[in-house]
Design a protein around this motif. Structure first.
Motif, PDB file in Angstrom:
ATOM      1  N   GLN A 138       6.404   7.375 -19.701  1.00 25.76           N
ATOM      2  CA  GLN A 138       6.141   6.484 -18.572  1.00 25.76           C
ATOM      3  C   GLN A 138       5.970   5.062 -19.112  1.00 25.76           C
ATOM      4  OE1 GLN A 138       6.495   7.289 -15.509  1.00 25.76           O
ATOM      5  NE2 GLN A 138       6.751   9.469 -15.903  1.00 25.76           N
ATOM      6  N   ILE A 139       7.053   4.294 -19.044  1.00 23.67           N
ATOM      7  CA  ILE A 139       7.053   2.922 -19.546  1.00 23.67           C
ATOM      8  C   ILE A 139       7.344   1.995 -18.368  1.00 23.67           C
ATOM      9  CG2 ILE A 139       8.118   1.293 -21.150  1.00 23.67           C
ATOM     10  CD1 ILE A 139       9.009   3.698 -22.836  1.00 23.67           C
ATOM     11  N   PRO A 140       6.479   1.024 -18.099  1.00 24.46           N
ATOM     12  CA  PRO A 140       6.714   0.109 -16.982  1.00 24.46           C
ATOM     13  C   PRO A 140       8.095  -0.537 -17.058  1.00 24.46           C
ATOM     14  CG  PRO A 140       4.510  -0.214 -17.861  1.00 24.46           C
ATOM     15  CD  PRO A 140       5.210   0.728 -18.802  1.00 24.46           C
ATOM     16  N   GLY A 141       8.821  -0.502 -15.945  1.00 28.49           N
ATOM     17  CA  GLY A 141      10.117  -1.164 -15.886  1.00 28.49           C
ATOM     18  C   GLY A 141      11.286  -0.340 -16.373  1.00 28.49           C
TER      19      GLY A 141
ATOM     20  N   TRP B 100       0.838  -1.197   0.000  1.00 24.23           N
ATOM     21  CA  TRP B 100       0.000   0.000   0.000  1.00 24.23           C
ATOM     22  C   TRP B 100       0.876   1.251   0.000  1.00 24.23           C
ATOM     23  CZ3 TRP B 100      -3.804  -1.389   4.589  1.00 24.23           C
ATOM     24  CH2 TRP B 100      -4.533  -2.539   4.249  1.00 24.23           C
ATOM     25  N   TYR B 101       1.936   1.201   0.802  1.00 20.88           N
ATOM     26  CA  TYR B 101       2.847   2.341   0.863  1.00 20.88           C
ATOM     27  C   TYR B 101       3.564   2.555  -0.477  1.00 20.88           C
ATOM     28  CZ  TYR B 101       2.390   2.797   5.946  1.00 20.88           C
ATOM     29  OH  TYR B 101       1.914   3.011   7.224  1.00 20.88           O
ATOM     30  N   ARG B 102       3.989   1.469  -1.100  1.00 23.08           N
ATOM     31  CA  ARG B 102       4.658   1.587  -2.400  1.00 23.08           C
ATOM     32  C   ARG B 102       3.714   2.207  -3.428  1.00 23.08           C
ATOM     33  NH1 ARG B 102       7.442  -3.592  -4.628  1.00 23.08           N
ATOM     34  NH2 ARG B 102       8.364  -2.020  -5.983  1.00 23.08           N
ATOM     35  N   SER B 103       2.474   1.768  -3.431  1.00 18.40           N
ATOM     36  CA  SER B 103       1.494   2.320  -4.359  1.00 18.40           C
ATOM     37  C   SER B 103       1.223   3.796  -4.053  1.00 18.40           C
ATOM     38  CB  SER B 103       0.191   1.522  -4.303  1.00 18.40           C
ATOM     39  OG  SER B 103       0.385   0.202  -4.783  1.00 18.40           O
ATOM     40  N   PHE B 104       1.104   4.118  -2.759  1.00 10.69           N
ATOM     41  CA  PHE B 104       0.869   5.503  -2.349  1.00 10.69           C
ATOM     42  C   PHE B 104       1.992   6.416  -2.846  1.00 10.69           C
ATOM     43  CE2 PHE B 104       2.244   8.587   0.939  1.00 10.69           C
ATOM     44  CZ  PHE B 104       1.255   9.551   0.752  1.00 10.69           C
ATOM     45  N   CYS B 105       3.242   6.006  -2.679  1.00 10.27           N
ATOM     46  CA  CYS B 105       4.375   6.822  -3.112  1.00 10.27           C
ATOM     47  C   CYS B 105       4.399   6.999  -4.633  1.00 10.27           C
ATOM     48  CB  CYS B 105       5.689   6.191  -2.641  1.00 10.27           C
ATOM     49  SG  CYS B 105       5.948   6.317  -0.855  1.00 10.27           S
ATOM     50  N   THR B 106       4.035   5.958  -5.350  1.00 12.62           N
ATOM     51  CA  THR B 106       4.014   6.045  -6.809  1.00 12.62           C
ATOM     52  C   THR B 106       2.906   6.983  -7.278  1.00 12.62           C
ATOM     53  OG1 THR B 106       4.763   3.742  -6.884  1.00 12.62           O
ATOM     54  CG2 THR B 106       4.013   4.692  -8.947  1.00 12.62           C
ATOM     55  N   ILE B 107       1.735   6.895  -6.656  1.00 17.85           N
ATOM     56  CA  ILE B 107       0.636   7.814  -6.981  1.00 17.85           C
ATOM     57  C   ILE B 107       1.051   9.253  -6.681  1.00 17.85           C
ATOM     58  CG2 ILE B 107      -1.724   8.515  -6.378  1.00 17.85           C
ATOM     59  CD1 ILE B 107      -2.275   5.525  -5.745  1.00 17.85           C
ATOM     60  N   TYR B 108       1.728   9.448  -5.556  1.00 19.39           N
ATOM     61  CA  TYR B 108       2.172  10.778  -5.143  1.00 19.39           C
ATOM     62  C   TYR B 108       3.103  11.376  -6.202  1.00 19.39           C
ATOM     63  CZ  TYR B 108       3.743  14.454  -1.918  1.00 19.39           C
ATOM     64  OH  TYR B 108       4.009  15.660  -1.318  1.00 19.39           O
ATOM     65  N   LYS B 109       4.021  10.571  -6.714  1.00 12.15           N
ATOM     66  CA  LYS B 109       4.994  11.060  -7.699  1.00 12.15           C
ATOM     67  C   LYS B 109       4.336  11.421  -9.021  1.00 12.15           C
ATOM     68  CE  LYS B 109       8.921   8.416  -5.905  1.00 12.15           C
ATOM     69  NZ  LYS B 109       9.871   7.300  -6.193  1.00 12.15           N
ATOM     70  N   HIS B 110       3.281  10.686  -9.411  1.00 10.40           N
ATOM     71  CA  HIS B 110       2.691  10.865 -10.744  1.00 10.40           C
ATOM     72  C   HIS B 110       1.342  11.587 -10.719  1.00 10.40           C
ATOM     73  CE1 HIS B 110       5.736   8.370 -12.723  1.00 10.40           C
ATOM     74  NE2 HIS B 110       5.671   7.604 -11.650  1.00 10.40           N
ATOM     75  N   ASN B 111       0.814  11.869  -9.522  1.00 13.08           N
ATOM     76  CA  ASN B 111      -0.476  12.566  -9.396  1.00 13.08           C
ATOM     77  C   ASN B 111      -1.584  11.873 -10.167  1.00 13.08           C
ATOM     78  OD1 ASN B 111       1.670  15.223  -9.565  1.00 13.08           O
ATOM     79  ND2 ASN B 111       0.318  15.052  -7.792  1.00 13.08           N
ATOM     80  N   SER B 112      -1.494  10.561 -10.267  1.00 15.90           N
ATOM     81  CA  SER B 112      -2.471   9.825 -11.072  1.00 15.90           C
ATOM     82  C   SER B 112      -2.452   8.354 -10.688  1.00 15.90           C
ATOM     83  CB  SER B 112      -2.140   9.982 -12.562  1.00 15.90           C
ATOM     84  OG  SER B 112      -2.870   9.078 -13.349  1.00 15.90           O
ATOM     85  N   VAL B 113      -3.638   7.793 -10.490  1.00 22.66           N
ATOM     86  CA  VAL B 113      -3.746   6.368 -10.208  1.00 22.66           C
ATOM     87  C   VAL B 113      -3.409   5.552 -11.449  1.00 22.66           C
ATOM     88  CG1 VAL B 113      -5.358   4.501  -9.639  1.00 22.66           C
ATOM     89  CG2 VAL B 113      -5.411   6.632  -8.325  1.00 22.66           C
TER      90      VAL B 113
ATOM     91  N   GLU C 104      -1.479   6.362 -14.078  1.00 22.74           N
ATOM     92  CA  GLU C 104      -0.048   6.387 -14.392  1.00 22.74           C
ATOM     93  C   GLU C 104       0.737   5.544 -13.393  1.00 22.74           C
ATOM     94  OE1 GLU C 104       1.548   7.609 -17.006  1.00 22.74           O
ATOM     95  OE2 GLU C 104      -0.410   8.107 -17.831  1.00 22.74           O
ATOM     96  N   ALA C 105       0.347   5.623 -12.129  1.00 21.23           N
ATOM     97  CA  ALA C 105       1.020   4.821 -11.112  1.00 21.23           C
ATOM     98  C   ALA C 105       0.837   3.327 -11.372  1.00 21.23           C
ATOM     99  CB  ALA C 105       0.483   5.188  -9.727  1.00 21.23           C
ATOM    100  N   ALA C 106      -0.349   2.964 -11.829  1.00 20.91           N
ATOM    101  CA  ALA C 106      -0.614   1.556 -12.140  1.00 20.91           C
ATOM    102  C   ALA C 106       0.280   1.066 -13.270  1.00 20.91           C
ATOM    103  CB  ALA C 106      -2.092   1.377 -12.507  1.00 20.91           C
ATOM    104  N   LYS C 107       0.510   1.925 -14.271  1.00 16.21           N
ATOM    105  CA  LYS C 107       1.394   1.547 -15.384  1.00 16.21           C
ATOM    106  C   LYS C 107       2.816   1.332 -14.889  1.00 16.21           C
ATOM    107  CE  LYS C 107      -1.202   4.180 -18.877  1.00 16.21           C
ATOM    108  NZ  LYS C 107      -1.141   5.348 -19.778  1.00 16.21           N
ATOM    109  N   VAL C 108       3.290   2.241 -14.048  1.00 16.74           N
ATOM    110  CA  VAL C 108       4.664   2.151 -13.550  1.00 16.74           C
ATOM    111  C   VAL C 108       4.858   0.887 -12.722  1.00 16.74           C
ATOM    112  CG1 VAL C 108       6.363   3.225 -12.014  1.00 16.74           C
ATOM    113  CG2 VAL C 108       5.038   4.635 -13.607  1.00 16.74           C
ATOM    114  N   ARG C 109       3.866   0.549 -11.897  1.00 21.58           N
ATOM    115  CA  ARG C 109       3.982  -0.609 -11.022  1.00 21.58           C
ATOM    116  C   ARG C 109       3.502  -1.902 -11.695  1.00 21.58           C
ATOM    117  NH1 ARG C 109       2.702  -1.246  -5.268  1.00 21.58           N
ATOM    118  NH2 ARG C 109       4.363  -2.735  -5.722  1.00 21.58           N
ATOM    119  N   ILE C 110       3.079  -1.769 -12.950  1.00 17.03           N
ATOM    120  CA  ILE C 110       2.583  -2.920 -13.713  1.00 17.03           C
ATOM    121  C   ILE C 110       1.444  -3.596 -12.947  1.00 17.03           C
ATOM    122  CG2 ILE C 110       3.293  -4.886 -15.123  1.00 17.03           C
ATOM    123  CD1 ILE C 110       6.163  -4.087 -14.775  1.00 17.03           C
ATOM    124  N   MET C 111       0.438  -2.794 -12.602  1.00 17.67           N
ATOM    125  CA  MET C 111      -0.750  -3.259 -11.897  1.00 17.67           C
ATOM    126  C   MET C 111      -1.984  -2.790 -12.657  1.00 17.67           C
ATOM    127  SD  MET C 111       0.273  -2.275  -7.967  1.00 17.67           S
ATOM    128  CE  MET C 111      -1.418  -2.558  -7.417  1.00 17.67           C
TER     129      MET C 111
END
Length: 289
Positions: free
Chosen positions: A147-150, A6-19, A21-28
């Motif tokens: 923003q490309i996963p990986g 949850w924390y990892r997802s929260f930090c990724t959302i924070y960096k990208h201001n978007s759920v 975009e964060a999902a793409k980065v985390r491959i979720m």
């Protein structure tokens, strides 16, 4: 109990201001990312983001939580990557991708000092990033940051682009921005591509409009463009490092106040983040530019 993810997802959302975009980065999936955020907000007992139609903006509690959690997450991820790197096979050769003009001007003169074997490829930013995605390249120098996963990006440098004209060209001498734009629009232009790369940037940043220009010539080589300008074929936009290494001096910089800055980045696969060969190559290139 709070899940570390949850924390990892929260930090990724924070960096990208978007759920999304964060999902793409985390491959979720986006629903899974949204569930992580909802679960963390429920655990914290407060809203962590203000939701708008386009972006998410952190609340004061969200900013506070990020400042506390982000360093811990980054430290743990770095430790994990170090363990992974220890088990990865060393790269005996670095497959490097760059624009051929940058490579020729900035890398080739110092290549003999590198202690790393290289296989070099040239192309546009889009082409090189696609090869990186396919594991056909290990390190890319690019002016585009998708923003490309990986894939992770690290800033390399800023390059300055200036307008150039034939040495004998009579320039309209004026401080009036509108008159400059009118005169420039009437000239013959040489472009790197049909979509007027960088030329379009100058118009957008300085004249706040799209250029009404149809290039007289399209030449996908900055050094050849400079030669064509010097020979009187038209005006163009060139990075200053190309001009600095020019020997003929037939072209001149015009309207220096209308220059633009372009960022260059290193791009590499996250799985190679801790490989010493990648770091060494980036250090050597950064030293040389």
């Amino acid at each position: 109990m709070v899940d570390f993810e949850w924390y990892r997802s929260f930090c990724t959302i924070y960096k990208h201001n978007s759920v999304s975009e964060a999902a793409k980065v985390r491959i979720m999936t986006q629903p899974a990312m949204s569930q992580h955020l909802a679960s963390l907000e429920a655990e914290v007992g407060e809203q962590l983001f203000i939701r708008t139609s386009r972006k998410l903006f952190p609340t004061e509690r969200g900013k506070e939580l990020y400042s506390e959690v982000a360093p811990l997450i980054e430290s743990l991820e770095e430790t994990t990557m170090n363990f992974k790197a220890a088990s990865l096979p060393a790269l005996t050769v670095i497959k490097l991708g760059a624009a051929h003009e940058f490579y020729t001007e900035k890398i080739l003169p110092r290549l003999h000092t590198y202690n790393i074997r290289t296989i070099s490829s040239f192309g546009t930013a889009d082409q090189l990033l696609e090869l990186l995605k396919e594991d056909k390249l290990d390190l890319v120098i690019t002016s585009k940051k998708y923003q490309i996963p990986g894939i992770e990006y690290v800033k390399l440098m800023d390059e300055q682009f200036v307008m150039v004209a034939p040495g004998d060209c009579e320039i309209r001498d004026t401080d009036d921005l509108e008159l400059k734009e009118q005169w420039l629009s009437m000239q013959h232009w040489i472009s790197y591509g049909a979509d007027l790369p960088i030329i379009r940037r100058i118009w957008r940043e300085h004249f706040t409009k799209r250029p009404q220009i149809r290039p007289a010539h399209i030449i996908p080589d900055l050094r050849l463009i400079l030669t064509a300008v010097g020979n009187g074929a038209g005006l163009s936009v060139i990075p200053t490092y190309i001009l600095e290494n020019s020997v003929d001096g037939k072209a001149k910089v015009i309207y220096e106040d209308l220059k633009v800055k372009n960022e260059l980045f290193f791009a590499y696969k996250l799985k190679h983040k801790q490989l010493p060969q990648i770091h060494e190559m980036m250090i050597r290139i950064r030293e040389d530019v």
